[in-house]
Write an enzyme that holds these catalytic residues in place. Structure first.
Site, PDB file in Angstrom:
ATOM      1  N   ASP A  67       0.870  -1.177   0.000  1.00 42.59           N
ATOM      2  CA  ASP A  67       0.000   0.000   0.000  1.00 42.59           C
ATOM      3  C   ASP A  67       0.909   1.230   0.000  1.00 42.59           C
ATOM      4  OD1 ASP A  67      -2.406   1.642   0.471  1.00 42.59           O
ATOM      5  OD2 ASP A  67      -1.570   1.882   2.478  1.00 42.59           O
ATOM      6  N   ASP A 127      -0.209   5.210   0.816  1.00 44.08           N
ATOM      7  CA  ASP A 127      -0.480   6.239   1.833  1.00 44.08           C
ATOM      8  C   ASP A 127      -0.515   5.642   3.234  1.00 44.08           C
ATOM      9  OD1 ASP A 127      -1.042   8.736   0.207  1.00 44.08           O
ATOM     10  OD2 ASP A 127      -2.439   7.346  -0.720  1.00 44.08           O
ATOM     11  N   THR A 144      -2.731   0.884  -4.393  1.00 43.68           N
ATOM     12  CA  THR A 144      -3.195   2.049  -3.656  1.00 43.68           C
ATOM     13  C   THR A 144      -4.588   2.487  -4.090  1.00 43.68           C
ATOM     14  OG1 THR A 144      -2.714   4.404  -3.219  1.00 43.68           O
ATOM     15  CG2 THR A 144      -1.964   3.512  -5.322  1.00 43.68           C
ATOM     16  N   ASP A 193      -1.927  -0.416   6.104  1.00 43.40           N
ATOM     17  CA  ASP A 193      -2.060   0.343   7.352  1.00 43.40           C
ATOM     18  C   ASP A 193      -3.505   0.664   7.703  1.00 43.40           C
ATOM     19  OD1 ASP A 193      -2.249   3.821   6.878  1.00 43.40           O
ATOM     20  OD2 ASP A 193      -2.355   2.384   5.248  1.00 43.40           O
TER      21      ASP A 193
END
Length: 225
Positions: free
Chosen positions: A12, A14, A113, A170
């Site tokens: 990922d 961001d 993403t 995250d």
């Protein structure tokens, strides 16, 4: 039983590789102010890892302005975040070292993403355009995270079985997407709270992550006797 090798690592962006959520915070706060409101913390956390259309709906509902045009809001955010990405992107602790270790080992990598391609192109100036063998952006799939399609697409582009991939995430939506696709998941704490989930290893930062850890996340392969 034998150790399975990692076929690919799916990153990922961001909040995982780069500390960009604070830049999105700035842009979202400015957009809310343009609309004469204040974005709540709860609404902002619900946006983390989500596609732009979902984020716009959350923003407008939070401000009590569901009639707002999501396309105009998205255009504002893309323009402002692109400006912030140019000079404001910083690597998250341990992320660059892990990415380099994976590349040095010859393991294929993908960037997966929810961010749109036009912003990812700006971010790649920091991340390195040769750091990934495939890039899957949020506006290039029919269904964004938490749907499994982004991770299934990445595995297909790399030509590897998704159940031998490790996804690094995250956000709750990102973790859900990777798990639904069948990938092993390494989660790192970001802005959005993450609850422990079955089959997910959770770290405070990626500084403790290495190739041995990634390999250990895969289910051992049972060989016939």
């Amino acid at each position: 039983m034998t150790t399975r090798s990692v076929a690919a690592v799916l990153f990922d962006m961001d909040g995982t590789l780069v500390d960009s959520e604070k830049l999105w915070d700035t842009a979202m706060t400015e957009l809310a102010a343009e609309y004469g409101g204040v974005l709540s913390r709860q609404a902002r956390m619900a946006m983390v890892g989500s596609a732009m259309a979902t984020s716009m709906r959350i923003l407008h509902d939070d401000l009590g302005q569901p009639w707002r045009d999501p396309a105009l809001g998205a255009a504002f955010l893309h323009r402002r975040v692109a400006e912030l990405f140019v000079d404001g992107l910083e690597w998250r602790p341990g992320a660059l070292a892990l990415l380099r270790a994976v590349r040095a080992a010859g393991i294929p990598t993908a960037l997966v993403t929810s961010t749109a391609r036009q912003l990812v192109e700006v971010a790649l100036d920091t991340l390195g355009r040769d750091s990934f063998d495939a890039v899957v952006c949020g506006d290039e799939v029919a269904a964004a995270k938490p749907d499994p399609e982004p991770y299934l697409t990445a595995a297909r582009m790399l030509g590897v079985p998704v159940d031998r991939c490790v996804a690094i995430e995250d956000s709750p939506s990102g973790v859900a997407s990777a798990l639904a696709a069948g990938a092993a998941v390494l989660a790192v704490r970001g802005e959005a709270p993450l609850d422990p989930a079955l089959g997910v290893r959770l770290l405070e930062t990626l500084t403790a992550a290495d190739l041995d850890l990634l390999t250990s996340l895969l289910t051992p392969l049972e060989l016939p006797r």
